[in-house]
Design a protein around this motif. Structure first.
Motif, PDB file in Angstrom:
ATOM      1  N   LEU A  61       0.819  -1.155   0.171  1.00 58.32           N
ATOM      2  CA  LEU A  61      -0.052   0.278  -0.018  1.00 58.32           C
ATOM      3  C   LEU A  61       0.714   1.151  -0.028  1.00 58.32           C
ATOM      4  N   GLY A  62       2.017   1.234   0.897  1.00 61.75           N
ATOM      5  CA  GLY A  62       2.804   2.387   0.875  1.00 61.75           C
ATOM      6  C   GLY A  62       3.719   2.654  -0.427  1.00 61.75           C
ATOM      7  N   GLY A  63       4.106   1.346  -0.823  1.00 57.82           N
ATOM      8  CA  GLY A  63       5.214   1.120  -2.133  1.00 57.82           C
ATOM      9  C   GLY A  63       6.286   0.532  -2.043  1.00 57.82           C
ATOM     10  N   CYS A  85      -5.312  -2.858  -4.235  1.00 58.33           N
ATOM     11  CA  CYS A  85      -3.975  -2.437  -4.124  1.00 58.33           C
ATOM     12  C   CYS A  85      -3.429  -3.265  -5.369  1.00 58.33           C
ATOM     13  N   VAL A  86      -3.580  -4.690  -5.363  1.00 57.52           N
ATOM     14  CA  VAL A  86      -2.955  -5.310  -6.414  1.00 57.52           C
ATOM     15  C   VAL A  86      -3.440  -5.387  -7.638  1.00 57.52           C
ATOM     16  N   LEU A  87      -4.761  -4.992  -7.995  1.00 55.27           N
ATOM     17  CA  LEU A  87      -5.196  -4.768  -9.226  1.00 55.27           C
ATOM     18  C   LEU A  87      -4.917  -3.193  -9.838  1.00 55.27           C
ATOM     19  N   LEU A  88      -4.984  -2.359  -8.976  1.00 56.27           N
ATOM     20  CA  LEU A  88      -5.131  -0.962  -9.317  1.00 56.27           C
ATOM     21  C   LEU A  88      -3.914   0.164  -8.919  1.00 56.27           C
ATOM     22  N   PHE A  89      -3.209  -0.224  -8.136  1.00 52.78           N
ATOM     23  CA  PHE A  89      -2.391   0.494  -7.489  1.00 52.78           C
ATOM     24  C   PHE A  89      -1.053  -0.253  -7.060  1.00 52.78           C
ATOM     25  N   ARG A  90      -0.075  -0.864  -7.942  1.00 59.64           N
ATOM     26  CA  ARG A  90       0.843  -1.544  -7.823  1.00 59.64           C
ATOM     27  C   ARG A  90       2.118  -0.759  -7.322  1.00 59.64           C
ATOM     28  N   GLY A 139       1.803   1.678  -5.088  1.00 58.73           N
ATOM     29  CA  GLY A 139       1.706   2.141  -3.836  1.00 58.73           C
ATOM     30  C   GLY A 139       1.601   3.593  -3.713  1.00 58.73           C
ATOM     31  N   ILE A 140       1.096   4.000  -2.548  1.00 60.70           N
ATOM     32  CA  ILE A 140       0.829   5.599  -2.495  1.00 60.70           C
ATOM     33  C   ILE A 140       2.207   6.321  -2.780  1.00 60.70           C
ATOM     34  N   VAL A 141       3.326   6.250  -2.112  1.00 57.72           N
ATOM     35  CA  VAL A 141       4.436   6.825  -2.197  1.00 57.72           C
ATOM     36  C   VAL A 141       5.169   6.531  -3.696  1.00 57.72           C
ATOM     37  N   GLY A 142       4.931   5.391  -4.340  1.00 61.83           N
ATOM     38  CA  GLY A 142       5.477   5.161  -5.532  1.00 61.83           C
ATOM     39  C   GLY A 142       4.724   6.096  -6.534  1.00 61.83           C
ATOM     40  N   GLU A 143       3.394   6.049  -6.258  1.00 61.81           N
ATOM     41  CA  GLU A 143       2.702   7.073  -7.293  1.00 61.81           C
ATOM     42  C   GLU A 143       3.190   8.332  -7.089  1.00 61.81           C
ATOM     43  N   ILE A 144       3.270   8.934  -5.649  1.00 62.80           N
ATOM     44  CA  ILE A 144       3.812  10.184  -5.771  1.00 62.80           C
ATOM     45  C   ILE A 144       5.221  10.580  -6.333  1.00 62.80           C
TER      46      ILE A 144
END
Ligand SMILES: Nc1ncnc2c1ncn2[C@@H]1O[C@H](COP(=O)(O)OP(=O)(O)OP(=O)(O)O)[C@@H](O)[C@H]1O
Ligand SMILES: [Mg+2]
Lengths: 327, 240, 301
Positions: A264-266, A305-310, A312-317
């Motif tokens: 979740l965090g990245g 997370c697995v499907l949409l957001f691999r 993670g939050i910090v990774g996206e930022i």
């Protein structure tokens, strides 16, 4: 899991400059948050956050920086909690020595588990670590000193260096904060050392690392021991904070939770696991009123997370700020 | 380029682009052939000949352009509809024999795509070596047996358009000769064939036309009748 | 008969009875892994789902529909529940797993882990966490049979025989039929199988359905033996993973043989040192990793 284009962008001079700045800001934020947390939160809750954040950061060394998915990290976290609890309570060890004993135990256990698990790769690695951790769980359930279903209770906090009374919440908090920051700094140093670079090379392309002449198994094992040891540090500290060690800490669901925090965090980010741990623990705290629906929420978060957001939050930022690798 | 005008091409490819992941491998292939013809795709290693066949079969990550087979557009069809709808038989590079299947199972694996496929008896007549090993597992065949099996199993399906990738590679001269006879026989039975070949001496007497591919593009087209005159050019294209 | 031998035989039979579930679950896991390269963590939860569906069909469906006399019994459940679990599995494959095939297989493991948590959480909320006995055991299977060395429950004997037939049937389908040949070919080279005109995505979905259906079937068989509880699959799946590591995931027969034998070994361990029976399979896994890391039936590499 970063691709080559991203890696090249990472090492471009402007990115490096921006990366340093953003990373500096993150460090400042982290330290500030750790220092003022007790003013905003219940100290016990803040300490819980720090323990799990350290656990997730330790776990991330494997999944994020070496590419190994351990599904058995609860064994180190929970195992260390029991050992630290036992030596603190029954042998009367002082706090620091107790925590160190738990940490060393986890590292030794990590060495054994790692030695076996690195004999297989990928998905098998995950299954083996999960199964080996289950042995630890059964020990926790059946050994005479662990208290079985009730857990190991009544662990004394004691006096730090014989002087500072850790039963005072703020004393305890700043001690835990110091442990967390030391653990975090250790991981940071490791990741940015030549050793960490080799680990990342293994993650990117194991056959290539092998052909460059690195003893890949040794590097993996060392990473595993380090990660297990620091997970043990987190577990021992948690035992001291809550004054008990329980089966929950050693259960496979805990291994799953630390994966979720990191995901979740990245995965493979420096600050991500901290963010993920804070969110997951806070979520569990807020939802504690709805009983086992919490599990459904956690499971659903996993799926999302697995499907949409691999990343993670910090990774996206990091991607949005174009500072991949610096957060 | 002296392409003879075809009244009704069976296969007509225009501006075919193909990608593996991010890497752009074909950059606009054009080719066509009429029913009953045989063309070859020539070129150096890595030129994109196999990729051209794989693109027709839908076995690349992304493809663009136009692939008309008997007038029907196939560029957007899902991979598993291509062989049945276009009546194509594909014989891949490295033969694609399944190791965990017996010879018979390999033979029966591809679903029927049209009428008049050869019967198993006919195939064993055409490839007598296979009849003796029919119960054996795919792994335990010689290279020649594997190649014959790979061809036999698409003839069973009733395909009329055959895409054959490097069928002579690594085989002994006797077997290459046998395969030459087989291909000639298939041509006389009216099959339409695309042949990817390194062995020009094998391909030359069979082909109606040669397409030379380099860096994912057709750089030359040579009619069978012009081969003698174009030998220097060809040698230049194919020399390493 | 020597009482010791009698005891070993008796515990062996009970162990074999657990081995049934190890075999059926690791078989399904192996079938799925072969074609999809997915380790289905939710396999244990789907086993639990199968057991609960049997329970619901018998006890809850009637009251929910306002038909108190409606009890759908064991035999219909033995068909219906696995089909429903298979259907649920196919939905998971079609809408969730399918998006992950191009990625590292750890993501599908994590996805199915998430599904496990959701399923468990839901059932804990609606059913007794510590278990509900299944009341629908058919009369024809009640009672015991004399095996010479022990009186063995008729139902358990039925489970052993039935599951051996199911395992053998699965092996036969995969290794000896045309459909099985397509499956094996798809395991080796799905791209080429697709190019031959076989609808591989559909085959993948059906295979996942079949594997999860086996888990559901195991769940129905388990319902009359163990009490039906939301966590019944949770610890089992980890044992199954150990079984799979021991056997090697490559072989159908390997999964079945390993499953039955480990159940047997676990049962016999109870005779000699009961506390170790929880962990003996894991310890065997350690030994196998030391001497033959690819697993007993696994291929080299
Ligand atoms: N699966 C793949 N992924 C990425 N690139 C590929 C893949 N297969 C082929 N390529 C690349 O595509 C280009 C064309 O390959 P192709 O197999 O079509 O060549 P070819 O003309 O058949 O040559 P040959 O078979 O003699 O090597 C090559 O540069 C090759 O490296
Ligand atoms: Mg080629």
């Amino acid at each position: 899991m970063t691709d080559i284009a991203e890696f090249e962008a990472e090492t471009a001079p402007e990115t490096m400059k921006r990366g340093r700045v953003v990373q500096g800001i993150m460090w400042a934020l982290l330290i500030a948050a750790v220092l003022i947390a007790p003013a905003l939160l219940y100290p016990v809750f803040a300490m819980q956050l720090l323990c799990f954040a350290l656990f997730a950061v330790a776990f991330n060394l494997l999944i994020g920086f070496t590419g190994l998915l351990s599904f058995g990290h609860a064994a180190f976290f929970g195992g260390a909690a029991y050992i630290a609890g036992h030596v603190l309570k029954v042998w009367g060890f002082p706090p620091i020595l107790g925590i160190l004993t738990g940490t060393l135990f986890a590292a030794a256990l990590g060495w054994l588990v790692g030695l076996l698990a690195i004999r297989r790769q990928g998905i098998y690695f995950a299954m083996i670590t999960l199964a080996l951790a289950q042995i630890v769980y059964f020990f926790a359930l059946q050994m005479p000193f662990t208290g079985g279903e009730d857990g190991l209770q009544g662990i004394p906090r004691g006096y730090l260096l014989g002087m500072i009374d850790l039963s005072q919440p703020l004393n305890m908090y700043y001690f835990v904060a110091a442990v967390f920051l030391i653990g975090f700094a250790v991981i940071y140093r490791v990741v940015h050392s030549p050793f960490g670079q080799v680990l990342q090379a293994i993650r990117e392309n194991e056959p290539r690392a092998l052909s460059l002449g690195y003893n890949v198994d040794r590097f993996k094992l060392l990473a595993f021991v380090l990660s297990a040891g620091l997970a043990g540090l987190a577990g021992s500290t948690k035992a001291l904070v809550f004054q008990f060690a329980s089966l929950t800490d050693a259960h496979w669901q805990m291994s799953g939770e630390v994966i979720l925090m990191t995901l979740l965090g990245g995965m493979g980010t420096i600050f991500g696991p901290v963010v993920g741990a804070v969110i997951v623990v806070a979520l569990q705290h807020m939802l504690s009123g709805i009983g086992s629906w919490v599990q459904v929420v956690i499971g659903g978060t996993f799926i999302a997370c697995v499907l949409l957001f691999r990343r993670g939050i910090v990774g996206e930022i990091a991607r949005m700020l174009k500072v991949g690798g610096w957060l | 380029m002296s392409t003879q005008t075809l009244t009704k091409p069976m296969l007509k490819i225009e501006g075919l682009h193909a990608w593996y992941g991010e890497s752009h491998v074909l950059h606009g292939i054009d080719l066509e052939l009429a029913e009953g013809q045989l063309i070859t795709l020539l070129g150096r290693n890595g030129a994109g000949r196999s990729t051209t066949l794989r693109s027709i079969m839908g076995m690349v990550d992304r493809r663009e352009g136009s692939i008309l087979i008997n007038g029907e557009e196939f560029i957007t069809k899902p991979a598993h509809r291509i062989s049945p709808d276009a009546r194509i038989g594909f014989c891949p590079e490295e033969r694609g024999i399944f190791a965990s299947l017996s010879v018979e199972e390999n033979l029966m694996l591809p679903p029927t795509v049209g009428e008049n496929g050869m019967s198993v008896e006919e195939l064993f007549e055409m490839f007598p070596n296979l009849a003796n090993v029919r119960k054996r597992m795919g792994t335990r065949l010689s290279g020649g047996e594997q190649q014959m099996l790979a061809i036999a199993r698409i003839l069973r399906t009733g395909a009329r358009l055959l895409l054959l990738d490097e069928i002579t590679e690594g085989l002994a001269p006797v077997i290459v000769k046998t395969l030459g006879r087989v291909i000639r026989d298939l041509k006389s039975r009216g099959y339409t064939i695309v042949l990817v070949e390194q062995n020009f001496r094998f391909a030359a007497p069979l082909a109606d036309r040669h397409y030379v591919i380099e860096h994912g593009e057709v750089i030359d087209v040579i009619e069978a009748a012009d081969v003698e005159a174009s030998m220097d050019r060809l040698n230049h294209y194919l020399s390493v | 008969m020597d009482p010791m031998i009698r005891l070993i035989l008796a515990q062996g039979m009970l162990g074999l009875n657990n081995g049934v579930f190890y075999a059926m679950l690791s078989l399904g896991l192996a079938v799925i892994f072969g074609l999809l390269n997915v380790v289905n963590f939710a396999h244990g939860a789907l086993y639990m789902l199968g057991a609960f569906l049997a329970l619901i069909l018998y006890s809850n469906l009637g009251p929910w529909l306002g038909l108190d006399a409606l009890h759908i019994g064991f035999w219909p459940a033995l068909v219906l529940a696995p089909l429903m679990v298979a259907g649920f599995g196919m939905l998971i494959e079609r809408f969730l797993l399918r998006r992950l095939y191009k990625l590292d297989p750890i993501y599908s493991l994590l996805l199915t882990f998430g599904i496990t948590l959701v399923l468990q959480g839901v059932f804990i909320n609606f059913f007794n966490a510590s278990g509900t006995p299944y009341p629908g055991m058919p009369d024809s299977l009640k009672g015991v049979v004399n095996l010479g060395f022990m009186m063995f429950p008729k139902y358990r004997l039925f489970v052993i025989v039935f599951s051996i037939i199911v395992c053998f049937g699965t092996w036969f389908i995969i290794e000896r039929t045309h459909i099985g040949a397509r499956l094996r070919a798809g395991t080796e080279n799905p791209e080429l199988v697709k190019a031959f005109g076989i609808n591989v995505p559909l085959m993948v979905m059906l295979t996942f359905g079949f594997g999860t259906g086996l888990a559901g079937l195991a769940g129905v068989l388990a319902a009359p033996i163990y009490s039906v509880s939301p966590l019944m699959g949770a610890n089992l799946i980890i044992v199954i993973f150990a079984v799979v590591v021991i056997g090697g995931m490559g072989s159908i027969l390997g999964a079945v043989v390993t499953g039955f034998s480990l159940g047997l070994i676990e049962g016999i361990t109870k005779v000699f040192y009961a506390p170790a029976s929880n962990t003996v399979i894991f310890l065997l896994m350690v030994i196998v990793l030391l001497v033959r890391p690819q697993g007993l039936f696994g291929k080299h590499g």
